[in-house]
Design a protein around this motif. Structure first.
Motif, PDB file in Angstrom:
ATOM      1  N   VAL A 293       0.870  -1.179   0.000  1.00 48.91           N
ATOM      2  CA  VAL A 293       0.000   0.000   0.000  1.00 48.91           C
ATOM      3  C   VAL A 293       0.907   1.229   0.000  1.00 48.91           C
ATOM      4  O   VAL A 293       1.909   1.266   0.723  1.00 48.91           O
ATOM      5  CB  VAL A 293      -0.923   0.046   1.249  1.00 48.91           C
ATOM      6  CG1 VAL A 293      -1.816   1.275   1.205  1.00 48.91           C
ATOM      7  CG2 VAL A 293      -1.746  -1.217   1.354  1.00 48.91           C
ATOM      8  N   HIS A 294       0.567   2.206  -0.832  1.00 51.08           N
ATOM      9  CA  HIS A 294       1.369   3.432  -0.875  1.00 51.08           C
ATOM     10  C   HIS A 294       0.473   4.557  -1.389  1.00 51.08           C
ATOM     11  O   HIS A 294       0.404   4.807  -2.595  1.00 51.08           O
ATOM     12  CB  HIS A 294       2.581   3.242  -1.795  1.00 51.08           C
ATOM     13  CG  HIS A 294       3.705   4.171  -1.466  1.00 51.08           C
ATOM     14  ND1 HIS A 294       4.802   4.348  -2.280  1.00 51.08           N
ATOM     15  CD2 HIS A 294       3.919   4.980  -0.399  1.00 51.08           C
ATOM     16  CE1 HIS A 294       5.633   5.202  -1.735  1.00 51.08           C
ATOM     17  NE2 HIS A 294       5.109   5.612  -0.597  1.00 51.08           N
ATOM     18  N   ARG A 295      -0.238   5.235  -0.482  1.00 51.52           N
ATOM     19  CA  ARG A 295      -1.168   6.262  -0.941  1.00 51.52           C
ATOM     20  C   ARG A 295      -1.465   7.274   0.157  1.00 51.52           C
ATOM     21  O   ARG A 295      -1.251   7.027   1.345  1.00 51.52           O
ATOM     22  CB  ARG A 295      -2.460   5.624  -1.425  1.00 51.52           C
ATOM     23  CG  ARG A 295      -3.283   4.917  -0.364  1.00 51.52           C
ATOM     24  CD  ARG A 295      -4.635   4.500  -0.962  1.00 51.52           C
ATOM     25  NE  ARG A 295      -5.487   3.844   0.011  1.00 51.52           N
ATOM     26  CZ  ARG A 295      -5.607   2.538   0.146  1.00 51.52           C
ATOM     27  NH1 ARG A 295      -4.873   1.727  -0.597  1.00 51.52           N
ATOM     28  NH2 ARG A 295      -6.433   2.019   1.044  1.00 51.52           N
ATOM     29  N   ASN A 296      -2.000   8.378  -0.295  1.00 53.11           N
ATOM     30  CA  ASN A 296      -2.432   9.450   0.596  1.00 53.11           C
ATOM     31  C   ASN A 296      -3.886   9.227   0.987  1.00 53.11           C
ATOM     32  O   ASN A 296      -4.671   8.698   0.185  1.00 53.11           O
ATOM     33  CB  ASN A 296      -2.272  10.803  -0.111  1.00 53.11           C
ATOM     34  CG  ASN A 296      -2.282  11.965   0.872  1.00 53.11           C
ATOM     35  OD1 ASN A 296      -1.941  11.800   2.037  1.00 53.11           O
ATOM     36  ND2 ASN A 296      -2.667  13.127   0.403  1.00 53.11           N
ATOM     37  N   MET A 297      -4.258   9.614   2.196  1.00 52.67           N
ATOM     38  CA  MET A 297      -5.627   9.410   2.665  1.00 52.67           C
ATOM     39  C   MET A 297      -5.939  10.386   3.793  1.00 52.67           C
ATOM     40  O   MET A 297      -5.034  10.989   4.379  1.00 52.67           O
ATOM     41  CB  MET A 297      -5.809   7.964   3.159  1.00 52.67           C
ATOM     42  CG  MET A 297      -4.965   7.607   4.366  1.00 52.67           C
ATOM     43  SD  MET A 297      -5.180   5.896   4.859  1.00 52.67           S
ATOM     44  CE  MET A 297      -4.478   5.058   3.457  1.00 52.67           C
ATOM     45  N   PRO A 298      -7.218  10.549   4.129  1.00 53.30           N
ATOM     46  CA  PRO A 298      -7.568  11.400   5.268  1.00 53.30           C
ATOM     47  C   PRO A 298      -7.034  10.809   6.571  1.00 53.30           C
ATOM     48  O   PRO A 298      -6.962   9.587   6.730  1.00 53.30           O
ATOM     49  CB  PRO A 298      -9.100  11.403   5.256  1.00 53.30           C
ATOM     50  CG  PRO A 298      -9.489  10.965   3.884  1.00 53.30           C
ATOM     51  CD  PRO A 298      -8.403  10.049   3.414  1.00 53.30           C
ATOM     52  N   ALA A 299      -6.647  11.673   7.489  1.00 49.46           N
ATOM     53  CA  ALA A 299      -6.135  11.219   8.788  1.00 49.46           C
ATOM     54  C   ALA A 299      -7.313  10.921   9.708  1.00 49.46           C
ATOM     55  O   ALA A 299      -7.950  11.832  10.236  1.00 49.46           O
ATOM     56  CB  ALA A 299      -5.239  12.288   9.401  1.00 49.46           C
ATOM     57  N   GLY A 300      -7.601   9.652   9.866  1.00 46.49           N
ATOM     58  CA  GLY A 300      -8.715   9.249  10.715  1.00 46.49           C
ATOM     59  C   GLY A 300      -8.708   7.753  10.933  1.00 46.49           C
ATOM     60  O   GLY A 300      -8.091   6.994  10.164  1.00 46.49           O
TER      61      GLY A 300
ATOM     62  N   LEU B  11      -7.732   2.045   9.289  1.00 42.48           N
ATOM     63  CA  LEU B  11      -8.005   0.627   9.518  1.00 42.48           C
ATOM     64  C   LEU B  11      -8.426  -0.074   8.224  1.00 42.48           C
ATOM     65  O   LEU B  11      -8.083  -1.250   8.007  1.00 42.48           O
ATOM     66  CB  LEU B  11      -9.098   0.483  10.582  1.00 42.48           C
ATOM     67  CG  LEU B  11      -8.708   0.939  12.005  1.00 42.48           C
ATOM     68  CD1 LEU B  11      -9.901   0.839  12.934  1.00 42.48           C
ATOM     69  CD2 LEU B  11      -7.539   0.126  12.537  1.00 42.48           C
ATOM     70  N   LYS B  12      -9.144   0.623   7.358  1.00 40.00           N
ATOM     71  CA  LYS B  12      -9.558   0.028   6.085  1.00 40.00           C
ATOM     72  C   LYS B  12      -8.357  -0.266   5.202  1.00 40.00           C
ATOM     73  O   LYS B  12      -8.279  -1.324   4.563  1.00 40.00           O
ATOM     74  CB  LYS B  12     -10.519   0.981   5.376  1.00 40.00           C
ATOM     75  CG  LYS B  12     -11.098   0.420   4.093  1.00 40.00           C
ATOM     76  CD  LYS B  12     -12.087   1.386   3.464  1.00 40.00           C
ATOM     77  CE  LYS B  12     -12.653   0.812   2.160  1.00 40.00           C
ATOM     78  NZ  LYS B  12     -13.611   1.764   1.537  1.00 40.00           N
ATOM     79  N   ALA B  13      -7.388   0.663   5.175  1.00 38.54           N
ATOM     80  CA  ALA B  13      -6.195   0.465   4.341  1.00 38.54           C
ATOM     81  C   ALA B  13      -5.330  -0.687   4.845  1.00 38.54           C
ATOM     82  O   ALA B  13      -4.666  -1.371   4.055  1.00 38.54           O
ATOM     83  CB  ALA B  13      -5.378   1.759   4.287  1.00 38.54           C
ATOM     84  N   LEU B  14      -5.331  -0.904   6.174  1.00 37.34           N
ATOM     85  CA  LEU B  14      -4.479  -1.944   6.754  1.00 37.34           C
ATOM     86  C   LEU B  14      -5.170  -3.296   6.888  1.00 37.34           C
ATOM     87  O   LEU B  14      -4.522  -4.270   7.295  1.00 37.34           O
ATOM     88  CB  LEU B  14      -3.990  -1.508   8.138  1.00 37.34           C
ATOM     89  CG  LEU B  14      -3.079  -0.284   8.216  1.00 37.34           C
ATOM     90  CD1 LEU B  14      -2.609  -0.078   9.644  1.00 37.34           C
ATOM     91  CD2 LEU B  14      -1.879  -0.440   7.296  1.00 37.34           C
ATOM     92  N   ALA B  15      -6.446  -3.359   6.564  1.00 40.22           N
ATOM     93  CA  ALA B  15      -7.219  -4.591   6.782  1.00 40.22           C
ATOM     94  C   ALA B  15      -6.574  -5.841   6.172  1.00 40.22           C
ATOM     95  O   ALA B  15      -6.495  -6.886   6.827  1.00 40.22           O
ATOM     96  CB  ALA B  15      -8.641  -4.398   6.261  1.00 40.22           C
ATOM     97  N   PRO B  16      -6.083  -5.802   4.920  1.00 38.94           N
ATOM     98  CA  PRO B  16      -5.501  -7.041   4.351  1.00 38.94           C
ATOM     99  C   PRO B  16      -4.213  -7.497   5.015  1.00 38.94           C
ATOM    100  O   PRO B  16      -3.817  -8.661   4.871  1.00 38.94           O
ATOM    101  CB  PRO B  16      -5.229  -6.652   2.883  1.00 38.94           C
ATOM    102  CG  PRO B  16      -6.072  -5.442   2.618  1.00 38.94           C
ATOM    103  CD  PRO B  16      -6.132  -4.716   3.925  1.00 38.94           C
ATOM    104  N   SER B  17      -3.528  -6.607   5.734  1.00 38.21           N
ATOM    105  CA  SER B  17      -2.213  -6.971   6.289  1.00 38.21           C
ATOM    106  C   SER B  17      -2.121  -6.710   7.793  1.00 38.21           C
ATOM    107  O   SER B  17      -1.038  -6.458   8.312  1.00 38.21           O
ATOM    108  CB  SER B  17      -1.114  -6.180   5.565  1.00 38.21           C
ATOM    109  OG  SER B  17      -1.395  -4.795   5.571  1.00 38.21           O
TER     110      SER B  17
END
Length: 347
Positions: free
Chosen positions: A34-41, A46-52
């Motif tokens: 994963v390598h992306r920008n996202m809102p800080a929240g 947690l959604k971005a880290l769910a697979p790992s």
């Protein structure tokens, strides 16, 4: 400097800002997942880290926005590492710098066991520590008001007030000393603000002391057995140290207190000192104040300082005394014993 060396299947580096965060997740073989920008929240994170999420370690630099992320990782059962921001900046070394590069470099350093760690202060005491830190600018503002009253008195060449106006009982009639109505009004405003700060600080200190006794009453008591360390300095030391056990050696503790100078050397040549801003500024202030207060009404302490001045000069004597007090506090808390002035002055 401590480095995080524990191995995990996944490593997450985050360049965190107030509203946004750039996230990089690496597999243990170095592949970017994963390598992306996202809102800080919490939800996007947690959604971005769910697979790992299985056995993942998260790292962020110790800027002012890290608290919520550390608490979230603790609740979710994820490993969290706080990177030492100043050391990370020194290790960056790239030609270009942006959020994407910073996030990846933190993940790479974490994976390689080269990430310099800062201390993750526990959440249950963090808010009280921050409240105690906020007391300092309020107290300094009160001191500015007292100084302005004295300076105005000198400005108009009036006789000395003759009493300490820091005490409320000594402020009666101070404004009436000035014949000009505008000056009188200025002093009245200063005195009214001083009265307000007195009440505010009194209530603030009472709340902090009450909380501190619940957190660690024994350490608070031991600290106050040192001459020169009273209510406020003991609170500062308690909340800035948190747990003396996190310092394996006394050298680590006094270095954290900014009471030692680190040499810069290369090929046997000395190039001065460095690292004076690395460490805890509040502990540096507290032990420097304690060294001065230690000498008040203390003939034995004053005699000891005179010996230090004779050997090292006046400029170094108080610094050495502050360093010695820090070492004494370290061993007191490690051993759970009260301060022994005879042992302190003989060693």
């Amino acid at each position: 400097m401590r480095f995080y060396t524990k191995q995990h299947p996944f490593y997450c580096g985050i360049d965190l800002h107030t509203r946004t965060m750039y996230l990089c997740v690496l597999h243990q073989d170095g592949a970017i997942l994963v390598h992306r920008n996202m809102p800080a929240g919490p939800e996007p994170f947690l959604k971005a880290l769910a697979p790992s999420r299985e056995d993942l370690v998260v790292c962020v630099a110790c800027i002012f926005t890290w608290d919520w992320l550390a608490d979230l990782c603790a609740r979710e059962g994820m490993s969290f590492v706080l990177g030492h921001a100043l050391s990370l900046k020194a290790m960056h070394g790239g030609k270009a710098k942006n959020d994407k590069i910073d996030a990846q470099k933190m993940a790479v350093l974490l994976r390689g066991g080269l990430l310099p760690q800062a201390y993750v202060y526990p959440a249950d005491m963090r808010a009280t520590r921050d409240l105690l830190r906020r007391r300092i600018p309020r107290m300094r503002k009160r001191a500015e008001l007292l100084t302005h009253v004295q300076q105005t008195n000198s400005q108009y060449n009036l006789p000395e007030i003759g009493k300490k106006i820091a005490y409320k009982a000594n402020r009666d009639g101070v404004a009436e000393r000035f014949p000009d109505p505008a000056v009188q009004k200025s002093i009245e405003v200063d005195l009214a603000l001083i009265d307000y700060y007195d009440q505010l600080l009194r209530e603030l200190e009472l709340a902090i002391v009450t909380t501190a006794k619940q957190h660690d009453a024994n350490t608070l008591y031991l600290l106050q057995t040192v001459p020169g360390i009273g209510k406020i300095l003991s609170l500062v030391l308690l909340y800035e140290m948190h747990d003396i056990a996190r310092f394996p050696r006394v050298q680590d503790f006094v270095s954290y207190c900014r009471l030692v100078k680190c040499a810069k050397e290369s090929a046997g040549k000395r190039y001065g000192t460095s690292g004076t801003k690395i460490g805890n500024a509040y502990l540096k202030w507290a032990f420097s104040e304690a060294a001065v207060l230690f000498l008040r009404n203390n003939p034995a302490g004053q005699k000891y300082l005179a010996r230090l001045e004779k050997k090292h000069g006046k400029g170094k004597a108080l610094t050495i005394l502050a360093h010695k007090l820090a070492r004494a506090v370290y061993y007191m808390l490690k051993r759970g014993v009260v301060f022994d002035p005879d042992t302190f002055l003989q060693s």
